[in-house]
Design an enzyme around this catalytic site. Structure first.
Site, PDB file in Angstrom:
ATOM      1  CB  CYS A 215      -5.468  -8.043   1.940  1.00 44.87           C
ATOM      2  SG  CYS A 215      -6.968  -8.824   1.343  1.00 44.87           S
ATOM      3  CG  PHE A 216      -0.852 -10.395   3.854  1.00 48.24           C
ATOM      4  CD1 PHE A 216      -1.073 -10.765   5.166  1.00 48.24           C
ATOM      5  CD2 PHE A 216      -1.248 -11.258   2.848  1.00 48.24           C
ATOM      6  CE1 PHE A 216      -1.663 -11.982   5.482  1.00 48.24           C
ATOM      7  CE2 PHE A 216      -1.845 -12.471   3.144  1.00 48.24           C
ATOM      8  CZ  PHE A 216      -2.054 -12.838   4.470  1.00 48.24           C
ATOM      9  CB  CYS A 217      -0.349  -3.544   3.543  1.00 47.23           C
ATOM     10  SG  CYS A 217      -0.791  -3.178   5.234  1.00 47.23           S
ATOM     11  CG  ASN A 218       0.407  -6.796  -2.360  1.00 47.93           C
ATOM     12  OD1 ASN A 218      -0.243  -6.489  -3.358  1.00 47.93           O
ATOM     13  ND2 ASN A 218       1.647  -7.214  -2.417  1.00 47.93           N
TER      14      ASN A 218
ATOM     15  CG  ASN B  22      -2.276  -0.603   0.928  1.00 42.99           C
ATOM     16  OD1 ASN B  22      -2.734  -0.613  -0.208  1.00 42.99           O
ATOM     17  ND2 ASN B  22      -2.919  -1.139   1.957  1.00 42.99           N
TER      18      ASN B  22
END
Length: 470
Positions: free
Chosen positions: A398-401, A142
């Site tokens: 979502c692991f900032c992705n 992100n």
């Protein structure tokens, strides 16, 4: 029965191979006992190295000894304690340059809070304009994606490099076309050396290809450098973002932007702060920025923690980054093989992996979802809650992705646009999103391996996974 015996022999052979490798190169079992023994003392199975690395005991001892035996002051002065700290800070800069094979004539080290802080420095100061382009991959953190907001405000063109399924690698034919001349102004291309979502390692050769096509290259190296060598003499990206705690755990709150001096000179800072200027005036209504790294280090750097960066890098060098890489490669290969064998009694797989099922151009980060015998998704929140009870540290979401998640879960642009149009000016909740995407996955389970990982960690995780079999 014969298949089970074959699998047992294969597992035994792998264990022997790993132990032989460890004996030849580095005794990782001894390393774990001496430096990371608290894992076994407390019964922890740590599988979140992409979220944060673990520190070695010797790192703490070396850093605390330095602080206990010296007196350090704020480096922005010439008094004795200030000069002592200045020497430590500059020695750390040189250590970082040396570790990444970055020529001091070509590169600056700018200390930041983390990789996100480094990326923000680039985004807010890059000279975007109406004739500029910002090209980024679907697979990005992100903090890289967020740079588009700076670009968008100037009217710059935005473009995304799609991912190929099912491996979630960059679509190289699309990337080659997108790199062709299309903007007369400044052009910035951003991508990760390793995905924090899938573990895919995108080719570093694209650094040189993009630069040859006239692009400035921003390389997010945060997930790559903990277990891989990054040689900037071979792949001279213009901007490289790094979080040191992901490499060696301690200290947190320190990252850096490695920047080519030529590219750094393009950046136009939107403000100034203490430490960044050689002179500022109220009545004269003027300020003069320092040259190089000092112009980008707002306020006072985290100076007491900076010597711990050099200590951490020395720890990694002592073990050997190539040895760490091979250690993770071997363990991840074994884990990949074993999770493919986890099947329900009706032969349906327990786990769906997002990304490559082999170790070619991938790291030790594995993202997956669990399914029951009717092939119904087991919510990732449930998996994480049960893992926590088993003292297993993994990560879900979502692991900032978002780009990788949208690609992996098959969420279309149309679905998302319809969803966002329903609540354009109000907060969109996760439950709202689930309804919009018709029940498709909104998250996953991620496990990641690191320097202190061993076969027992994998065995514990696999044993945990089997609890979900019917």
């Amino acid at each position: 029965m014969q298949q089970d015996q074959t699998r047992q022999r294969t597992s035994a052979d792998f264990t022997t191979l790993v132990r032989q490798y460890q004996t030849k190169v580095c005794d990782f079992a001894q390393l774990r006992q001496q430096e990371y023994g608290r894992l076994d003392t407390l019964g922890h199975v740590y599988l979140d190295y992409t979220g944060g690395g673990l520190y070695a005991l010797s790192q703490l001892e070396a850093h605390h000894h330095l602080l206990k035996t010296q007196v350090f002051g704020n480096p922005h002065s010439i008094n004795p304690t200030s000069l002592a700290m200045t020497q430590e800070v500059e020695a750390t800069r040189q250590k970082v340059l040396s570790y990444f094979s970055a020529d001091p004539q070509d590169y600056e080290v700018i200390f930041t809070l983390n990789a996100s802080g480094a990326l923000k420095l680039v985004g807010e100061a890059y000279p975007f304009g109406k004739d500029s382009c910002y090209l980024l991959s679907f697979d990005n953190h992100n903090s890289v994606l967020g740079i588009r907001e700076f670009a968008r405000r100037t009217g710059a063109r935005l473009a995304y490099v799609p991912l190929t399924l099912p491996d979630l690698r960059l679509d190289e034919s699309a990337l080659a076309k997108l790199l062709e001349p299309s903007c007369s102004g400044n052009k910035l291309f951003a991508y990760p050396a390793q995905s924090n979502f899938s573990g895919v390692q995108h080719p570093l050769e694209w650094v040189n290809k993009a630069k040859a096509a006239g692009w400035d290259v921003l390389l997010d190296a945060a997930a790559f450098v903990p277990t891989n060598r990054l040689d900037l003499s071979q792949y001279p990206a213009d901007f490289i973002s790094i979080s040191f705690y992901k490499i060696f755990g301690y200290p947190t709150g320190v990252g850096c932007l490695l920047a080519r001096k030529e590219a750094l000179a393009k950046l136009k800072r939107p403000w100034f702060a203490g430490g960044t200027i050689s002179l500022a005036s109220v009545q004269g209504d003027k300020h003069y920025l320092h040259q190089g790294a000092e112009a980008f280090e707002d306020g006072t750097v985290n100076y007491l923690n900076l010597p711990a960066i050099a200590i951490g890098l020395e720890h990694i060098e002592k073990v050997g980054i190539e040895q760490i890489h091979q250690h993770i490669h071997n363990l991840a290969q074994h884990l990949l093989s074993e999770i493919q064998e986890l099947k329900h009694s009706n032969d349906l797989p327990l786990i769906k992996l997002y990304g490559p099922y082999c170790m070619e151009q991938r790291g030790g980060t594995l993202t997956m979802n669990f399914y029951d015998a009717e092939h119904q998704l087991i919510p990732h929140q449930e998996v994480e809650a049960k893992a926590a009870k088993a003292n297993i540290s993994l990560r879900t979401g979502c692991f900032c992705n978002p780009g990788s998640g949208e690609s992996a879960f098959g969420i279309s642009q149309g679905e998302l646009q319809t969803c966002f149009a329903q609540k354009p000016d109000s907060r969109l909740t996760l439950d709202d999103l689930r309804l919009c995407i018709d029940g498709k996955n909104s998250g996953a389970v991620r496990v990641s391996l690191g320097i202190a990982s061993n076969l027992d960690d994998i065995k514990h995780f696999l044993s945990f996974c089997k609890n979900f079999l019917n």
